[in-house]
Write an enzyme that holds these catalytic residues in place. Structure first.
Site, short mmCIF file in Angstrom:
data_model
loop_
_atom_site.label_atom_id
_atom_site.label_comp_id
_atom_site.label_asym_id
_atom_site.label_seq_id
_atom_site.Cartn_x
_atom_site.Cartn_y
_atom_site.Cartn_z
N VAL B 130 1.11 -1.37 0.27
CA VAL B 130 0.10 -0.12 0.06
C VAL B 130 0.73 0.76 0.41
CG1 VAL B 130 -1.34 1.49 1.27
CG2 VAL B 130 -2.21 -0.63 1.00
N TYR B 131 2.52 1.11 0.78
CA TYR B 131 3.04 2.55 0.81
C TYR B 131 3.03 2.95 -0.33
CZ TYR B 131 7.17 4.77 2.91
OH TYR B 131 7.91 5.83 3.04
N THR B 132 4.24 1.45 -0.75
CA THR B 132 4.86 1.66 -1.94
C THR B 132 3.93 1.24 -3.55
OG1 THR B 132 6.09 -0.92 -1.05
CG2 THR B 132 6.25 -0.06 -4.01
#
Lengths: 217, 217
Positions: B130-132
């Site tokens: 999700v962060y990526t």
């Protein structure tokens, strides 16, 4: 025309399946994540394929498109109520991954069911803003970073009531309702009318027969 | 040069504040969300402004940039560990909103601290994906949808150890570590070297003095 429906088990998509099961021109391939959903489609003579946007790679999706000789993709998957991680991985990255797979497979036609309104002003209203953000950047990618023959449909408040067969695509000042069945009919009309390529529009309940409204875009 | 640091209280940014407090060419304006963080900056002679990417509009941020006569923006805000909604609203939409505010304010220089690797292949590795995803689409927007003079810094595994003053920008096969202090020094060097405009690069611990590595890009 063979159409891959991504998110085939959703409310709008199930209405779409009911419409196209007797359509001579449109043959659906239903992409579903849970194979328990298969009977609904087989009962209607519609082929299913297993697809999970949280697990499949771009290459997996490209293979599904190629192996099934798909001509057009409808992206109607949505993570409503499933958590913000799923919004990011389905509504945003899942959509973009499907666009990239579609292009890689050499298919041009891509129709996406977005939310009623997207963009900076809508995000800042702070109402279901994570969802609006995901939809906004998926739509933006489709328009600016692909060479697909895209159409973006922005439905009003989706309702589980029988359709009237009449809509309006005139932009509204406030969100009003629309039957899921009429959005499904709109998707059929969009596929049947290539004049909708490169267009995005709101669809809510109205007074114009769907084909007429879509042809007038 | 007056530099707005968005996410000024982060680990890299605090190191940056320690470096620029005695720099004659760079004057920091520290954008912080929690005014309890003010003393750290006032003790170093650095002005603070209140900014909350989850609450402020594009226009609010534009006003901060204009009112403080900002020349350059460093975006180093990150929602690590704060929940996927915050990743969407800070790392993705907060970054893009800040880009839009920067352009609207007539400022050109925009430096962003991204993650080590972005893009389809990284997302599909399914590690903090999700962060990526958030970082990927923020970087993509910066490169393709703005006319900003951008630089994208991709740090390795950030470590709270003293810097060596030496890095490498040669792409690595695996992620290795880098001191937060050396990333802060890299940001100073990026601001001092306009040859970094339009470039993105990995930064990890290495053998080349930072200024030399940055000038060689």
């Amino acid at each position: 025309m063979k159409v891959l429906v991504v998110g085939a088990n959703g409310g709008v998509s199930r209405q779409f399946a009911d419409l196209v099961k007797t359509n001579e021109q449109i043959e659906e391939v239903a992409a579903i994540r849970n194979m328990d959903q298969t009977p609904f489609f087989t009962e209607r003579g519609i082929q299913t394929v297993y697809q999970d946007l949280t697990k499949h790679t771009q290459e997996d999706i490209e293979a599904i498109i190629k192996d099934n000789a798909i001509d057009s993709v409808i992206f109607s998957a949505g993570a409503g109520g499933s958590g913000d991680d799923i919004v990011m991985m389905v509504d945003l990255d899942g959509a973009i991954k499907t666009m990239q797979a579609t292009e890689a497979a050499g298919v041009k036609r891509f129709v996406i069911v977005s939310t009623f309104r997207t963009g900076r002003a809508e995000i800042e209203k702070n109402y279901i803003r994570v969802y609006t953000t995901g939809k906004t950047y998926a739509d933006e990618w489709l328009k600016s970073r692909t060479k697909l023959d895209w159409t973006i449909v922005h439905p009003g408040l989706l309702q589980d009531i029988p359709g009237t067969g009449k809509i309006t695509t005139v932009p509204q000042s406030d969100m009003i309702g629309v039957s899921r069945q009429d959005i499904a009919r709109t998707l059929v009309s969009v596929l049947e009318n290539d004049t909708t390529i490169g267009k995005e529009f709101e669809v809510v309940n109205g007074d114009t027969p769907i084909d007429e409204a879509i042809k007038a875009l």
